[in-house]
Design an enzyme around this catalytic site. Structure first.
Site, PDB file in Angstrom:
ATOM      1  N   TYR A  95       0.866  -1.181   0.000  1.00  0.00           N
ATOM      2  CA  TYR A  95       0.000   0.000   0.000  1.00  0.00           C
ATOM      3  C   TYR A  95       0.904   1.232   0.000  1.00  0.00           C
ATOM      4  O   TYR A  95       1.946   1.221   0.661  1.00  0.00           O
ATOM      5  CB  TYR A  95      -0.887  -0.031   1.255  1.00  0.00           C
ATOM      6  CG  TYR A  95      -2.110   0.820   1.147  1.00  0.00           C
ATOM      7  CD1 TYR A  95      -3.107   0.516   0.223  1.00  0.00           C
ATOM      8  CD2 TYR A  95      -2.288   1.948   1.953  1.00  0.00           C
ATOM      9  CE1 TYR A  95      -4.244   1.303   0.114  1.00  0.00           C
ATOM     10  CE2 TYR A  95      -3.425   2.730   1.858  1.00  0.00           C
ATOM     11  CZ  TYR A  95      -4.398   2.397   0.938  1.00  0.00           C
ATOM     12  OH  TYR A  95      -5.517   3.176   0.823  1.00  0.00           O
ATOM     13  N   ASN A 179     -15.075   4.259   3.853  1.00  0.00           N
ATOM     14  CA  ASN A 179     -15.970   3.844   2.765  1.00  0.00           C
ATOM     15  C   ASN A 179     -17.081   4.853   2.441  1.00  0.00           C
ATOM     16  O   ASN A 179     -17.229   5.241   1.281  1.00  0.00           O
ATOM     17  CB  ASN A 179     -16.546   2.459   3.068  1.00  0.00           C
ATOM     18  CG  ASN A 179     -15.491   1.382   2.918  1.00  0.00           C
ATOM     19  OD1 ASN A 179     -14.449   1.607   2.306  1.00  0.00           O
ATOM     20  ND2 ASN A 179     -15.731   0.217   3.464  1.00  0.00           N
ATOM     21  N   SER A 207     -19.966  -4.094  -1.825  1.00  0.00           N
ATOM     22  CA  SER A 207     -18.872  -3.729  -0.900  1.00  0.00           C
ATOM     23  C   SER A 207     -19.354  -2.602   0.011  1.00  0.00           C
ATOM     24  O   SER A 207     -20.430  -2.027  -0.206  1.00  0.00           O
ATOM     25  CB  SER A 207     -17.656  -3.264  -1.698  1.00  0.00           C
ATOM     26  OG  SER A 207     -17.956  -2.043  -2.344  1.00  0.00           O
ATOM     27  N   ARG A 231     -23.331 -15.341  -7.316  1.00  0.00           N
ATOM     28  CA  ARG A 231     -23.106 -16.131  -6.110  1.00  0.00           C
ATOM     29  C   ARG A 231     -23.110 -17.615  -6.487  1.00  0.00           C
ATOM     30  O   ARG A 231     -23.384 -17.962  -7.640  1.00  0.00           O
ATOM     31  CB  ARG A 231     -24.151 -15.867  -5.024  1.00  0.00           C
ATOM     32  CG  ARG A 231     -24.568 -14.427  -4.775  1.00  0.00           C
ATOM     33  CD  ARG A 231     -23.484 -13.401  -4.822  1.00  0.00           C
ATOM     34  NE  ARG A 231     -22.725 -13.174  -3.613  1.00  0.00           N
ATOM     35  CZ  ARG A 231     -21.719 -12.306  -3.507  1.00  0.00           C
ATOM     36  NH1 ARG A 231     -21.334 -11.577  -4.556  1.00  0.00           N
ATOM     37  NH2 ARG A 231     -21.066 -12.175  -2.387  1.00  0.00           N
TER      38      ARG A 231
HETATM   39  N1  LIG Z   1      -9.364   4.469  -3.098  1.00  0.00           N
HETATM   40  C1  LIG Z   1      -9.932   4.694  -1.920  1.00  0.00           C
HETATM   41  O1  LIG Z   1      -9.870   5.766  -1.359  1.00  0.00           O
HETATM   42  C2  LIG Z   1     -10.664   3.562  -1.276  1.00  0.00           C
HETATM   43  C3  LIG Z   1     -11.463   3.801  -0.156  1.00  0.00           C
HETATM   44  C4  LIG Z   1     -12.175   2.721   0.378  1.00  0.00           C
HETATM   45  C5  LIG Z   1     -12.041   1.449  -0.176  1.00  0.00           C
HETATM   46  N2  LIG Z   1     -11.203   1.291  -1.229  1.00  0.00           N
HETATM   47  C6  LIG Z   1     -11.041  -0.010  -1.882  1.00  0.00           C
HETATM   48  O2  LIG Z   1     -12.307  -0.411  -2.307  1.00  0.00           O
HETATM   49  C7  LIG Z   1     -12.344  -1.819  -2.335  1.00  0.00           C
HETATM   50  C8  LIG Z   1     -13.563  -2.268  -1.537  1.00  0.00           C
HETATM   51  O3  LIG Z   1     -13.365  -1.913  -0.186  1.00  0.00           O
HETATM   52  P1  LIG Z   1     -14.533  -2.164   0.900  1.00  0.00           P
HETATM   53  O4  LIG Z   1     -14.002  -1.886   2.231  1.00  0.00           O
HETATM   54  O5  LIG Z   1     -15.753  -1.492   0.428  1.00  0.00           O
HETATM   55  O6  LIG Z   1     -14.640  -3.737   0.694  1.00  0.00           O
HETATM   56  P2  LIG Z   1     -15.548  -4.817   1.368  1.00  0.00           P
HETATM   57  O7  LIG Z   1     -16.744  -4.205   1.996  1.00  0.00           O
HETATM   58  O8  LIG Z   1     -14.661  -5.685   2.162  1.00  0.00           O
HETATM   59  O9  LIG Z   1     -16.039  -5.603   0.061  1.00  0.00           O
HETATM   60  C9  LIG Z   1     -15.146  -6.219  -0.823  1.00  0.00           C
HETATM   61  C10 LIG Z   1     -15.766  -6.222  -2.200  1.00  0.00           C
HETATM   62  O10 LIG Z   1     -14.835  -6.721  -3.145  1.00  0.00           O
HETATM   63  C11 LIG Z   1     -15.432  -7.778  -3.869  1.00  0.00           C
HETATM   64  N3  LIG Z   1     -14.404  -8.750  -4.230  1.00  0.00           N
HETATM   65  C12 LIG Z   1     -13.628  -9.464  -3.395  1.00  0.00           C
HETATM   66  N4  LIG Z   1     -12.758 -10.213  -4.099  1.00  0.00           N
HETATM   67  C13 LIG Z   1     -13.017  -9.962  -5.416  1.00  0.00           C
HETATM   68  C14 LIG Z   1     -12.468 -10.422  -6.639  1.00  0.00           C
HETATM   69  N5  LIG Z   1     -11.471 -11.299  -6.664  1.00  0.00           N
HETATM   70  N6  LIG Z   1     -12.984  -9.949  -7.795  1.00  0.00           N
HETATM   71  C15 LIG Z   1     -14.002  -9.073  -7.788  1.00  0.00           C
HETATM   72  N7  LIG Z   1     -14.546  -8.569  -6.658  1.00  0.00           N
HETATM   73  C16 LIG Z   1     -14.067  -9.032  -5.494  1.00  0.00           C
HETATM   74  C17 LIG Z   1     -16.455  -8.370  -2.931  1.00  0.00           C
HETATM   75  O11 LIG Z   1     -17.422  -9.044  -3.672  1.00  0.00           O
HETATM   76  P3  LIG Z   1     -17.911 -10.530  -3.264  1.00  0.00           P
HETATM   77  O12 LIG Z   1     -18.938 -10.351  -2.196  1.00  0.00           O
HETATM   78  O13 LIG Z   1     -18.462 -11.030  -4.532  1.00  0.00           O
HETATM   79  O14 LIG Z   1     -16.709 -11.280  -2.780  1.00  0.00           O
HETATM   80  C18 LIG Z   1     -17.021  -7.087  -2.300  1.00  0.00           C
HETATM   81  O15 LIG Z   1     -17.922  -6.471  -3.160  1.00  0.00           O
HETATM   82  C19 LIG Z   1     -11.008  -2.302  -1.788  1.00  0.00           C
HETATM   83  O16 LIG Z   1     -10.145  -2.544  -2.875  1.00  0.00           O
HETATM   84  C20 LIG Z   1     -10.539  -1.098  -0.997  1.00  0.00           C
HETATM   85  O17 LIG Z   1      -9.129  -1.080  -0.859  1.00  0.00           O
HETATM   86  C21 LIG Z   1     -10.525   2.297  -1.791  1.00  0.00           C
END
Ligand SMILES: NC(=O)c1ccc[n+]([C@@H]2O[C@H](COP(=O)([O-])OP(=O)(O)OC[C@H]3O[C@@H](n4cnc5c(N)ncnc54)[C@H](OP(=O)(O)O)[C@@H]3O)[C@@H](O)[C@H]2O)c1
Length: 400
Positions: A95, A179, A207, A231
């Site tokens: 990261y 988020n 997510s 799913r």
């Molecule tokens: N850039 C930023 O500022 C920022 C801020 C917040 C979060 N993020 C990023 O956003 C993403 C989601 O974060 P979150 O906290 O919202 O996550 P989360 O609630 O833990 O949810 C994870 C999500 O990713 C999906 N996923 C997991 N493995 C996957 C794969 N191999 N291919 C496709 N989808 C997959 C899951 O879908 P399933 O249910 O189908 O597994 C779920 O929709 C992460 O990458 C996080 O680092 C970035």
């Protein structure tokens, strides 16, 4: 105000603290929580001193915090801290922001505390602190503080006070700043969506970020097309679709439906072919091509996650002929640059939460009590890397 004289032998038991955080033995006396000898607060933290798989590199470190605070410091007790994908990536060393390794907590090796987000209660304040008082709830102003710990010493300018905690839970406050703020800013800061007219499309719609975008979009009058992974069974897929529709999603499609001819035709039908102005990309990889192709002329694709761990590939024609704009978004960059805006965004989302207009994501609570073993905490954290989870992992602090 009591002054405690700490015998040399007891002082020696306390970990080596930096000058900045070193106790001032003659000033404010803080309230004891898990107290050790002479009123020291006993604290624990999940620390790492090298990068790698969290289950290999995290360890539970116990240390003591002096009852006397320097005048510019706060003692915080942790209430709830989520485990976000970025926290895991940070420990893995992949990261971009990496907290420095220090010996502030008296660890044998210089180390950092895991976690970036959370809700804390002010336990006691140094004499010079004016903006917060005992009992207030605060969140961290910046990422990188290290939140997976039972207690923390912080400075006034490390924290943002939650102005009105009434009607809110520590979980709601502890998960608001990453988020929901990301969803909020991506919907507002890249293009202007007209209420009752414009649409956005997003993958990773179940997510934490996706669910926040659905609800904020509904609140602001933006229609949404939400892409989820298929799913294991048709029933599970329908159940997930229903969950998101109940949150306020306008349409929900699976990745395979999006890639079908019918899926693309539906989207043109729903959006009139010209009102799909924004895409939010959580996943990356080849599957994001189908989503990008649905965007209307001149629309914006904002990438904020890479859950597939695959590069984003884009047909050249989308840039040349459709003039799609591609941007990235990183909430840490925004919050570090705009702390006041962060406070306003957080308060706005918490107001919606209090009014029942912004629902929690499903949580998997992991209780952290004083006696909770290292292996339990590490196991819970490592488990959050798996896909198809039923909820976001959150550490909820009990009798720590
Ligand atoms: N850039 C930023 O500022 C920022 C801020 C917040 C979060 N993020 C990023 O956003 C993403 C989601 O974060 P979150 O906290 O919202 O996550 P989360 O609630 O833990 O949810 C994870 C999500 O990713 C999906 N996923 C997991 N493995 C996957 C794969 N191999 N291919 C496709 N989808 C997959 C899951 O879908 P399933 O249910 O189908 O597994 C779920 O929709 C992460 O990458 C996080 O680092 C970035």
């Amino acid at each position: 105000m009591t002054t405690m004289l700490i015998p040399r032998a007891v002082r020696a038991q306390a970990p080596a603290l930096s000058k900045e955080l070193a106790p001032n033995y003659g000033s404010t006396v803080c309230r004891r929580w898990k107290s050790g000898p002479y009123g020291y607060t006993q604290a624990k933290a999940l620390v790492y001193s090298k990068y790698g798989d969290p289950s290999n590199v995290l360890s539970l470190h116990t240390h003591s915090i002096s009852p006397s605070l320097p005048s510019n410091q706060l003692l915080l007790r942790t209430l709830a801290t989520p485990i976000n994908p970025a926290d895991i990536n940070q420990i893995q060393g992949v990261y971009p922001s990496r907290p420095p390794f220090t010996t502030l907590l008296g660890t044998p090796e210089p180390s950092a505390v895991g976690g970036n987000e959370g809700c804390f209660q002010v336990q006691s304040v140094g004499s010079a602190i004016k903006s917060v008082q005992k009992g207030d709830w605060v969140i961290m102003k910046n990422t990188g503080f290290g939140t997976w710990r039972t207690h923390a010493l912080a400075k006034e300018n490390n924290v943002l006070k939650i102005e009105d905690k009434e009607g809110l839970s520590p979980l709601q406050v502890g998960t608001v700043s990453v988020n929901p703020c990301t969803a909020y800013r991506m919907l507002k800061d890249f293009t202007t969506l007209e209420p009752s007219q414009d649409w956005f499309i997003q993958n990773g719609a179940n997510s934490g970020v996706g669910r926040a975008a659905i609800q904020l979009g509904r609140e602001w009058g933006y229609s949404s097309i939400n892409i989820i992974r298929d799913r294991k069974t048709a029933e599970d897929t329908e159940a997930m679709k229903k969950e998101l529709l109940d949150l306020g999603a306008t349409k929900v499609l699976t990745e395979s439906e999006l890639q079908s001819r019918e899926g693309a035709a539906h989207i043109i039908d729903w959006t009139g072919g010209k009102n799909l102005k924004l895409g939010l990309n959580c996943v990356g990889g080849p599957q994001t091509q189908a989503l990008t192709k649905t965007l209307s002329q001149g629309a914006h694709l904002v990438t904020y996650g890479a859950m597939s761990k695959q590069p984003l590939s884009v047909p050249t024609g989308l840039l040349i002929f459709k003039d799609i704009k591609f941007s990235g978004y990183w909430v840490s960059r925004w919050s570090d640059a705009h702390p006041e805006e962060k406070k306003k965004t957080v308060e706005e989302i918490l107001t919606l939460t209090r009014e029942g207009k912004f629902k929690d994501v499903p949580f998997q609570e992991m209780r952290w009590d004083w006696g909770t073993e290292e292996s339990v905490l590490k196991g819970g954290i490592a488990g959050t890397l798996e896909g198809f989870r039923s909820g976001k992992g959150v550490l909820v602090y009990g009798d720590t």
